[in-house]
Design a protein around this motif. Structure first.
Motif, PDB file in Angstrom:
ATOM      1  N   LYS A 327      -1.364 -14.624  10.241  1.00 26.82           N
ATOM      2  CA  LYS A 327      -2.096 -13.762  11.174  1.00 26.82           C
ATOM      3  C   LYS A 327      -1.417 -13.800  12.539  1.00 26.82           C
ATOM      4  O   LYS A 327      -0.740 -14.766  12.893  1.00 26.82           O
ATOM      5  N   THR A 328      -1.581 -12.727  13.298  1.00 28.73           N
ATOM      6  CA  THR A 328      -1.014 -12.652  14.645  1.00 28.73           C
ATOM      7  C   THR A 328      -1.962 -13.334  15.618  1.00 28.73           C
ATOM      8  O   THR A 328      -3.165 -13.070  15.622  1.00 28.73           O
ATOM      9  N   ASP A 329      -1.405 -14.260  16.392  1.00 27.50           N
ATOM     10  CA  ASP A 329      -2.237 -15.066  17.285  1.00 27.50           C
ATOM     11  C   ASP A 329      -1.381 -15.491  18.473  1.00 27.50           C
ATOM     12  O   ASP A 329      -0.190 -15.206  18.540  1.00 27.50           O
ATOM     13  N   SER A 330      -1.988 -16.198  19.414  1.00 30.81           N
ATOM     14  CA  SER A 330      -1.236 -16.769  20.525  1.00 30.81           C
ATOM     15  C   SER A 330      -0.605 -18.069  20.037  1.00 30.81           C
ATOM     16  O   SER A 330      -1.311 -19.016  19.696  1.00 30.81           O
ATOM     17  N   LYS A 354       3.263 -15.134  15.078  1.00 30.77           N
ATOM     18  CA  LYS A 354       2.769 -15.863  13.908  1.00 30.77           C
ATOM     19  C   LYS A 354       3.332 -17.281  13.879  1.00 30.77           C
ATOM     20  O   LYS A 354       4.286 -17.601  14.580  1.00 30.77           O
TER      21      LYS A 354
END
Length: 546
Positions: A327-330, A354
């Protein structure tokens, strides 16, 4: 470990050493990971600095036993030294849980000093126990059992490390190392009555170098010259710690060169042969000890660590698995060499992206968007070497027993030579790994690391115990302690060199060349000892009954 076959001291010494090695190898398994971690409470250090600290630490760990052994022999006694050493190490491990740089370095220093008191003296005490005529013929078996304790501790520790850092924190893992060490001390104290009689000091014998002379001629110059290396402006050999270590080695090298110069008659050849073996063994330790640095980096970023489905559920329930979600996250930003990117203040830079593990996962293994995979913790690969030691030791012992019965067992120098040559082939496993994963564009199979560790373990079993055996068999009696110190010095220098080599990891765009350099070093060392082998064997046969 029955009383009828072995002394009652054996199980107490076995478990004391097992728990001491549990703490020590737990630390080695996670030290670089902790220093470079920027996501879970680690120090977020540059990898070059981390491997420099690692190499310097394991270098000093193998220097202090020479001092600790001499002090125990002549002044302090073995049992007292072991207890002092264990307590210092236990405090040191727990101190690492404190997030303060001064406390961190002080804790590593305590571990080095504690190891110097503990490590050489528990082995000596075991040997003294077996000097009883009732057990003397079982000494080798006793040491084999004892050695298994070392490797059991080294094998199980990474599972505790993985569980504790996954479920609690890095600090909890270091505290576990300390608890293990204190447990070892408690077991040792409980068993004192079984080996108190074996705590016999060795006063100076005619021809022995007085302790005061050793300190005046070696250790005081080491401290002075090492300090000069530290404070010299700039870095001659890459870092202040490397400068200090190399400078500190110069008085010791001069001392052994002087020892050789003053030796006369048969002693001269004995000392010369041992120093030659020490010199080539440095190359072995320089490659072998990269398991905690360069090979840890390979396992962390370049190895497919996804867990087989059959063990995923139990591993997750025991907190023995890292979880990565697509998932795309910080997340923390990494460069092309998998190094943490930092801002002008030295703080890790965050970006929208990611998890770094997913950067070079093969397309067919990439989890679907939002799906998770479970990974084997990087430090658990450090259990592979002790696993192979446990499995392969009986096979190698049996193989040489078979050759002995047929009158074809090779000499100790020959075993060391073959150990170096076999170890060099372990680097080819990694060359192949780099080739098949296209220099890290996709992750390599974990079996390459297993193969590398398996091959170098065979080399280790031929070289490490054989080196100690060679010193005990070939040293002139009046110089045995000093020559054993020479073996530890060679190990220490190799350990430091392993950190110097690992610090160059990021400078190799093609990692195949990195492992080929390692092969060239070991191959050169093996070539040297094979060239010297006829001479070494002649001296060995002249001065031993083996």
């Amino acid at each position: 470990m029955s009383d009828r076959k072995h002394p009652a001291a054996l199980p107490f010494l076995f478990f004391s050493e097992m728990w001491e090695r549990f703490g020590f190898y737990l630390l080695l398994a996670i030290l670089q990971l902790y220093l470079t971690d920027a996501e879970s409470g680690g120090w977020a250090m540059d990898r070059k600095m981390a491997v420099d600290i690692f190499g310097t630490f394991i270098a000093f760990v193998y220097l202090t036993p020479f001092v600790g052994g001499l002090l125990a022999d002549r002044k302090v006694g073995y049992t007292k030294s072991i207890i002092i050493g264990g307590i210092l190490m236990g405090i040191g491990y727990m101190g690492l849980a404190v997030k303060d740089l001064t406390v961190f370095y002080l804790s590593l220093a305590l571990i080095c000093v504690g190891n110097g008191f503990f490590k050489p003296n528990i082995s000596t005490l075991l040997g003294n126990v077996y000097n009883d005529p009732k057990y003397k013929d079982r000494k080798d078996v006793g040491y084999n059992i004892f050695y298994m304790g070392i490797n059991i501790g080294a094998f199980i520790c990474t599972f505790f490390a993985a569980y504790l850092r996954n479920s609690i924190s890095w600090g909890a893992a270091f505290i576990a190392a300390g608890i293990g060490m204190f447990l070892g001390v408690i077991i040792f104290v409980v068993g004192l009555k079984h080996y108190k009689h074996a705590d016999v000091r060795k006063p100076e014998q005619p021809g022995d170098m007085p302790l005061k002379s050793i300190f005046a001629q070696v250790f005081i110059p080491v401290l002075v010259v090492g300090y000069i290396g530290w404070v010299i402006p700039g870095n001659i050999f890459g870092s202040d710690s490397t400068d200090a270590f190399i400078f500190a080695c110069l008085p010791i090298i001069y001392f052994f060169a002087n020892l050789l110069r003053k030796a006369a008659g048969a002693e001269k050849n004995q000392v010369k042969a041992l120093l030659a073996v020490f010199a080539v063994s440095i190359m072995f330790w320089a490659v072998f000890k990269q398991n905690g640095t360069a090979l840890t980096t390979w396992a962390q970023f370049y190895t497919d660590r996804e867990m087989p489905a059959v063990i995923e559920a139990p591993a997750k329930s025991l907190y023995l698995a890292e979880t990565v979600t697509n998932k795309t996250d910080s997340v923390v930003q990494y460069d092309d060499e998998f190094r943490v990117v930092k801002n002008d203040k030295g703080q890790p830079v965050k970006e929208l992206g990611k998890n770094i593990y997913l950067r070079n996962v093969a397309p067919e293994k990439m989890p679907a968007e939002g799906a998770s995979i479970s990974l084997i913790n990087t430090e658990q690969f450090q259990s592979v070497n002790p696993f192979f030691v446990i499995v392969l030791t009986p096979l190698i012992v049996g193989f040489f027993a078979l050759l002995r019965r047929r009158g074809k067992e090779p000499t100790t120098p020959t075993k060391i030579a073959w150990g170096l040559l076999i170890s060099s082939f372990s680097t080819f496993m990694m060359v192949a790994a780099v080739y098949f994963c296209n220099n890290g564009e996709v992750k390599a199979s974990l079996w390459w690391l297993f193969g590398c560790y398996g091959v170098i373990t065979v080399g280790e079993l031929l070289l490490s115990p054989m080196g100690l055996s060679l010193v005990s068999k070939l040293s002139p009696p009046r110089l045995t302690s000093l020559m054993m110190g020479g073996w530890f010095l060679a190990t220490s220098m190799g350990n430091k060199l392993s950190g110097v080599l690992a610090a160059m990891w990021d400078t190799y765009d093609n990692k195949m060349n990195y492992f080929l350099v390692n092969f060239a070093m070991l191959g050169f060392a093996a070539g040297l000892i094979f060239v010297m082998l006829r001479w070494l064997n002649r001296i060995f046969r002249e001065h031993t009954k083996a």
